[in-house]
Write a protein that holds these residues in place. Structure first.
Motif, PDB file in Angstrom:
ATOM      1  N   ASP A 299      31.879  61.591  49.372  1.00  0.00           N
ATOM      2  CA  ASP A 299      30.454  61.596  48.817  1.00  0.00           C
ATOM      3  C   ASP A 299      29.833  60.017  48.950  1.00  0.00           C
ATOM      4  O   ASP A 299      28.695  60.231  49.004  1.00  0.00           O
ATOM      5  CB  ASP A 299      31.057  61.592  47.341  1.00  0.00           C
ATOM      6  CG  ASP A 299      29.772  61.999  46.638  1.00  0.00           C
ATOM      7  OD1 ASP A 299      28.716  62.623  46.929  1.00  0.00           O
ATOM      8  OD2 ASP A 299      29.783  61.715  45.050  1.00  0.00           O
ATOM      9  N   ALA A 300      30.526  59.211  48.806  1.00  0.00           N
ATOM     10  CA  ALA A 300      29.870  57.754  49.230  1.00  0.00           C
ATOM     11  C   ALA A 300      29.161  57.596  50.452  1.00  0.00           C
ATOM     12  O   ALA A 300      27.995  57.152  50.816  1.00  0.00           O
ATOM     13  CB  ALA A 300      30.685  56.719  48.703  1.00  0.00           C
ATOM     14  N   HIS A 301      30.270  58.153  51.442  1.00  0.00           N
ATOM     15  CA  HIS A 301      29.508  58.047  52.914  1.00  0.00           C
ATOM     16  C   HIS A 301      28.203  58.865  53.258  1.00  0.00           C
ATOM     17  O   HIS A 301      27.331  58.431  53.767  1.00  0.00           O
ATOM     18  CB  HIS A 301      30.736  58.746  53.646  1.00  0.00           C
ATOM     19  CG  HIS A 301      30.332  58.573  55.149  1.00  0.00           C
ATOM     20  ND1 HIS A 301      29.546  59.426  55.834  1.00  0.00           N
ATOM     21  CD2 HIS A 301      30.444  57.376  55.883  1.00  0.00           C
ATOM     22  CE1 HIS A 301      29.481  59.241  57.214  1.00  0.00           C
ATOM     23  NE2 HIS A 301      29.782  57.981  57.423  1.00  0.00           N
ATOM     24  N   PHE A 302      28.420  60.010  52.299  1.00  0.00           N
ATOM     25  CA  PHE A 302      27.059  60.990  52.381  1.00  0.00           C
ATOM     26  C   PHE A 302      26.012  60.273  51.872  1.00  0.00           C
ATOM     27  O   PHE A 302      24.937  60.325  52.312  1.00  0.00           O
ATOM     28  CB  PHE A 302      27.245  62.199  51.722  1.00  0.00           C
ATOM     29  CG  PHE A 302      26.303  63.321  51.651  1.00  0.00           C
ATOM     30  CD1 PHE A 302      25.620  63.900  52.658  1.00  0.00           C
ATOM     31  CD2 PHE A 302      25.651  63.418  50.460  1.00  0.00           C
ATOM     32  CE1 PHE A 302      24.416  64.472  52.625  1.00  0.00           C
ATOM     33  CE2 PHE A 302      24.577  64.373  50.350  1.00  0.00           C
ATOM     34  CZ  PHE A 302      23.840  64.991  51.537  1.00  0.00           C
ATOM     35  N   SER A 303      26.120  59.885  50.564  1.00  0.00           N
ATOM     36  CA  SER A 303      24.933  59.264  49.962  1.00  0.00           C
ATOM     37  C   SER A 303      24.588  57.665  50.789  1.00  0.00           C
ATOM     38  O   SER A 303      23.301  57.647  50.717  1.00  0.00           O
ATOM     39  CB  SER A 303      25.505  58.647  48.461  1.00  0.00           C
ATOM     40  OG  SER A 303      24.299  58.538  47.847  1.00  0.00           O
TER      41      SER A 303
END
Length: 374
Positions: free
Chosen positions: A303-307
């Protein structure tokens, strides 16, 4: 331990210790204002900002991500991205060097042994600076006693000219990805100033040439095993911070250069909104990364990578759009070569080249297409 003998003493005085997030952002604003005064001159004449990086170290700003268990402040990622943006608004090249430095400290946090972290975080608190690089193909890394023999060179990377330490990504025999922490002051390392980009001209990009160098086993750390490491996500977030800083610098020069604003208010509003939206994307991505660092499970890290990917892409587009608007809206007033306003476009363009945009978009598509629980 063997690590100590390989770590060099710093000649600069110990850095100030920043005690709060409020002090950190205030310090960043003061430094950025000072950096801004001669940023254009440094760009025109390619005057490397050694004194400015020493000021960063002395201020304590380079140590604000050292974890509390190693006596650091460990600011939130949203604030860290904003601080990098503030510095990059003053001088984008200095911002990029700071971006690379903080990425190494995160890599150190998630990869290294306790002894190595204690040694290098202590150096960071004293003001030492770090740069990440990758050992180029053709380099030799072979077992030698309780460590490795290294000879070869790194790929060109920003910040090396200002670094005390290089975190060099390599592959140890037989095929083990590792990071080697190399002291730049060692006689076996030569740093070559070979950067000739038309933008980010003073970002300290260089190649490190390593000859007959023994790397102690306790200065080596394994690479992260997760597909979406927090180190990669932080790199994307701080890359977005530099782009946001470039956009803000171009915006300020646009307002200072444009004549009659009443005829282009809608266009000005469009770019102002875009910059504000980008800043909000960085803040959201920073919060996601905070969660992933505290709870490093695969879902949180993905999720952090996508954001952070979304923030990096958006910020890069905002920087280029704002730099273009400077010439579209201010017209001939902005075109004088002595003004050097084209540096904002050059900086934005060069900085965007290191962002793997297509790969990030494919990864985002795969991430969003996967079913999720409710």
């Amino acid at each position: 331990m063997g690590t100590v003998s390989q770590f060099q003493d710093s000649l600069r005085p110990p850095a100030h210790r920043i005690e709060s997030e409020e002090e950190a952002i205030s310090t960043a604003r003061d430094l950025a204002a000072a950096f801004r005064r001669q940023a254009s001159e440094r760009d025109i004449n390619r005057i490397l900002p050694h004194a400015e990086f020493d000021a960063l170290s002395a201020s304590g700003l380079t140590a604000i991500t050292v974890p509390p268990e190693y006596e650091g402040l460990d600011v939130s990622n949203a604030l860290l991205a904003e601080i990098v943006a503030i510095i990059a608004e003053g001088d984008a090249s200095i911002g990029e060097g700071l971006e690379n430095h903080f990425c190494v400290l995160e890599t150190l946090r998630i990869q290294a042994s306790e002894d190595l972290k204690a040694s290098l975080f202590a150096r960071a608190l004293l003001g030492d600076r770090f740069a990440a690089a990758t050992i180029a193909e053709g380099a030799e890394l072979s077992a030698e006693g309780p460590g490795y023999h290294l000879s070869g060179r790194t790929r060109q990377a920003p910040g090396i000219l200002f670094a005390d330490w290089i975190a060099a990504a390599a592959t140890a025999p037989p095929s083990r990805p590792v990071t080697l922490y190399l002291a730049c002051a060692h006689e076996g390392i030569q740093v070559v100033d070979d950067w000739d980009g038309f933008g980010q001209r003073t970002n300290g990009s260089a190649t490190a040439i390593v000859g007959q160098f023994h790397v102690n086993a306790d200065t080596i750390a394994p690479a992260p095993s997760f597909e979406y490491s927090t180190g990669v996500s932080l790199a994307l977030l701080l890359k977005a911070g530099v782009s946001l800083g470039i956009a803000r610098a171009a915006w300020t020069d646009l307002l200072n250069t444009i004549g009659d604003r009443t005829t282009v208010l809608a266009r000005l509003g469009e770019h102002a909104m875009r910059i504000e939206t980008t800043a909000a994307a960085l803040e959201r991505a920073g919060r996601k990364l905070d969660i992933a660092q505290v709870n490093p499970v695969e879902a949180a890290m993905a999720d952090a990578h996508f954001s952070t990917s979304a923030a990096a892409i958006a910020a890069g587009e905002t920087a280029l759009a704002t730099a273009n608007a400077l010439f579209e809206l201010a017209g001939q007033t902005s075109a004088g070569i002595g003004l050097n306003l084209d540096r904002h476009w050059r900086n934005a363009r060069i900085h965007a080249l290191s962002l793997p945009r297509d790969r990030l978009l494919r990864t985002a598509g795969d991430y969003m297409a996967k079913p999720r629980g409710t």
